[in-house]
Write a protein that holds these residues in place. Structure first.
Motif, PDB file in Angstrom:
ATOM      1  N   GLU A 106      -8.493   9.162  19.650  1.00  0.00           N
ATOM      2  CA  GLU A 106      -9.624   9.039  19.205  1.00  0.00           C
ATOM      3  C   GLU A 106      -9.886   7.708  18.819  1.00  0.00           C
ATOM      4  O   GLU A 106     -11.113   7.362  19.535  1.00  0.00           O
ATOM      5  N   ALA A 107      -9.265   6.943  18.028  1.00  0.00           N
ATOM      6  CA  ALA A 107      -9.283   5.525  18.257  1.00  0.00           C
ATOM      7  C   ALA A 107      -8.932   5.077  19.554  1.00  0.00           C
ATOM      8  O   ALA A 107      -9.842   4.251  19.719  1.00  0.00           O
ATOM      9  N   GLN A 108      -8.776   5.227  20.632  1.00  0.00           N
ATOM     10  CA  GLN A 108      -7.965   5.120  21.638  1.00  0.00           C
ATOM     11  C   GLN A 108      -9.639   4.635  22.321  1.00  0.00           C
ATOM     12  O   GLN A 108      -9.810   4.011  23.117  1.00  0.00           O
ATOM     13  N   ALA A 109      -9.837   6.280  22.053  1.00  0.00           N
ATOM     14  CA  ALA A 109     -11.474   5.866  23.259  1.00  0.00           C
ATOM     15  C   ALA A 109     -12.609   6.052  22.853  1.00  0.00           C
ATOM     16  O   ALA A 109     -12.815   5.064  23.455  1.00  0.00           O
ATOM     17  N   LEU A 148      -6.523  -2.600   7.803  1.00  0.00           N
ATOM     18  CA  LEU A 148      -6.907  -0.626   7.309  1.00  0.00           C
ATOM     19  C   LEU A 148      -7.453  -0.305   6.836  1.00  0.00           C
ATOM     20  O   LEU A 148      -8.609  -1.905   5.522  1.00  0.00           O
ATOM     21  N   GLY A 149      -8.197   0.929   6.035  1.00  0.00           N
ATOM     22  CA  GLY A 149      -8.811   0.865   5.254  1.00  0.00           C
ATOM     23  C   GLY A 149      -8.270   1.405   3.344  1.00  0.00           C
ATOM     24  O   GLY A 149      -7.586   1.700   3.619  1.00  0.00           O
ATOM     25  N   SER A 150      -9.284   1.219   3.110  1.00  0.00           N
ATOM     26  CA  SER A 150      -9.586   1.874   1.454  1.00  0.00           C
ATOM     27  C   SER A 150     -10.087   3.283   1.501  1.00  0.00           C
ATOM     28  O   SER A 150     -11.249   2.643   2.063  1.00  0.00           O
ATOM     29  N   SER A 194     -10.607   4.563   7.474  1.00  0.00           N
ATOM     30  CA  SER A 194     -10.310   4.070   8.651  1.00  0.00           C
ATOM     31  C   SER A 194     -11.107   3.662  10.091  1.00  0.00           C
ATOM     32  O   SER A 194     -10.542   2.564  10.697  1.00  0.00           O
ATOM     33  N   GLN A 195     -12.255   4.904  10.082  1.00  0.00           N
ATOM     34  CA  GLN A 195     -13.382   4.137  11.189  1.00  0.00           C
ATOM     35  C   GLN A 195     -13.970   3.007  10.567  1.00  0.00           C
ATOM     36  O   GLN A 195     -13.851   2.235  11.994  1.00  0.00           O
ATOM     37  N   ARG A 196     -14.087   2.619   9.584  1.00  0.00           N
ATOM     38  CA  ARG A 196     -14.699   1.234   9.299  1.00  0.00           C
ATOM     39  C   ARG A 196     -13.500  -0.601   9.941  1.00  0.00           C
ATOM     40  O   ARG A 196     -14.143  -0.362  10.060  1.00  0.00           O
ATOM     41  N   ALA A 197     -12.191   0.581  10.016  1.00  0.00           N
ATOM     42  CA  ALA A 197     -11.226  -0.082   9.782  1.00  0.00           C
ATOM     43  C   ALA A 197     -11.229  -0.969  11.564  1.00  0.00           C
ATOM     44  O   ALA A 197     -11.425  -1.880  12.081  1.00  0.00           O
ATOM     45  N   LEU A 198     -11.545   0.739  12.594  1.00  0.00           N
ATOM     46  CA  LEU A 198     -11.758  -0.035  13.633  1.00  0.00           C
ATOM     47  C   LEU A 198     -12.790  -0.795  13.915  1.00  0.00           C
ATOM     48  O   LEU A 198     -12.516  -1.323  15.068  1.00  0.00           O
ATOM     49  N   VAL A 231      -8.689  -5.319   4.477  1.00  0.00           N
ATOM     50  CA  VAL A 231      -8.234  -4.241   4.104  1.00  0.00           C
ATOM     51  C   VAL A 231      -9.843  -3.879   3.637  1.00  0.00           C
ATOM     52  O   VAL A 231     -10.367  -4.507   3.614  1.00  0.00           O
ATOM     53  N   THR A 232     -11.285  -2.385   4.592  1.00  0.00           N
ATOM     54  CA  THR A 232     -12.131  -2.346   4.929  1.00  0.00           C
ATOM     55  C   THR A 232     -12.734  -0.729   4.176  1.00  0.00           C
ATOM     56  O   THR A 232     -11.500  -0.285   3.315  1.00  0.00           O
ATOM     57  N   HIS A 233     -13.718  -1.513   3.102  1.00  0.00           N
ATOM     58  CA  HIS A 233     -14.490  -0.520   2.190  1.00  0.00           C
ATOM     59  C   HIS A 233     -15.309   0.040   2.505  1.00  0.00           C
ATOM     60  O   HIS A 233     -15.624  -0.368   3.573  1.00  0.00           O
TER      61      HIS A 233
END
Length: 133
Positions: A62-65, A101-103, A14-18, A131-133
């Motif tokens: 965390e995502a918001q920051a 979203l991430g995978s 999900s960090q890669r998706a961010l 979808v990010t990997h």
């Protein structure tokens, strides 16, 4: 790409998706909301740590920051339910045209046992899904 829904749980995927979301928002001038779904399901072993609302609330903060570090303000969404179906329904109900979203890169056995949220969203949502990997 006008309205992006980022599915985020704090995982590496999900960090890669961010990171991809930051790129898309800056490129297309889109608005963004971040969703972290608190799953509801029975577990023979007791409470699953991912079922803890605080874990999801912390992930959203965390995502918001991280988004704010890039000058991006985001709406935060924290519903309860089945993650894949909830992401799809929130995107449809609120008019998001893109879901990112991430995978986790599960193998066939992992997808069979636990399901793949990214795979389900990618094949069932009417929105464009990245979808990010």
């Amino acid at each position: 790409m006008k309205r992006i829904l980022l599915a985020y749980d704090g995982s590496d995927a999900s960090q890669r998706a961010l990171d991809a979301t930051v790129e898309m928002v800056t490129t297309f001038g889109a608005t963004v909301a971040v969703i972290s779904v608190v799953p509801i399901h029975s577990n023979v072993m007791g409470v699953n740590p991912w079922d803890d609302r605080q874990v999801h609330e912390d992930a959203l903060k965390e995502a918001q920051a991280r988004l704010r570090d890039h000058g991006i303000e985001a709406e935060l969404i924290e519903p309860y339910g089945d993650p894949a179906h909830t992401i799809e329904s929130v995107a449809a109900e609120r008019g998001f045209d893109t879901i990112i979203l991430g995978s986790r890169g599960q193998g066939a056995l992992g997808r069979f046992l636990t399901g793949s949220v990214s795979g389900h969203v990618a094949t069932h949502s009417d929105a464009t899904v990245i979808v990010t990997h």
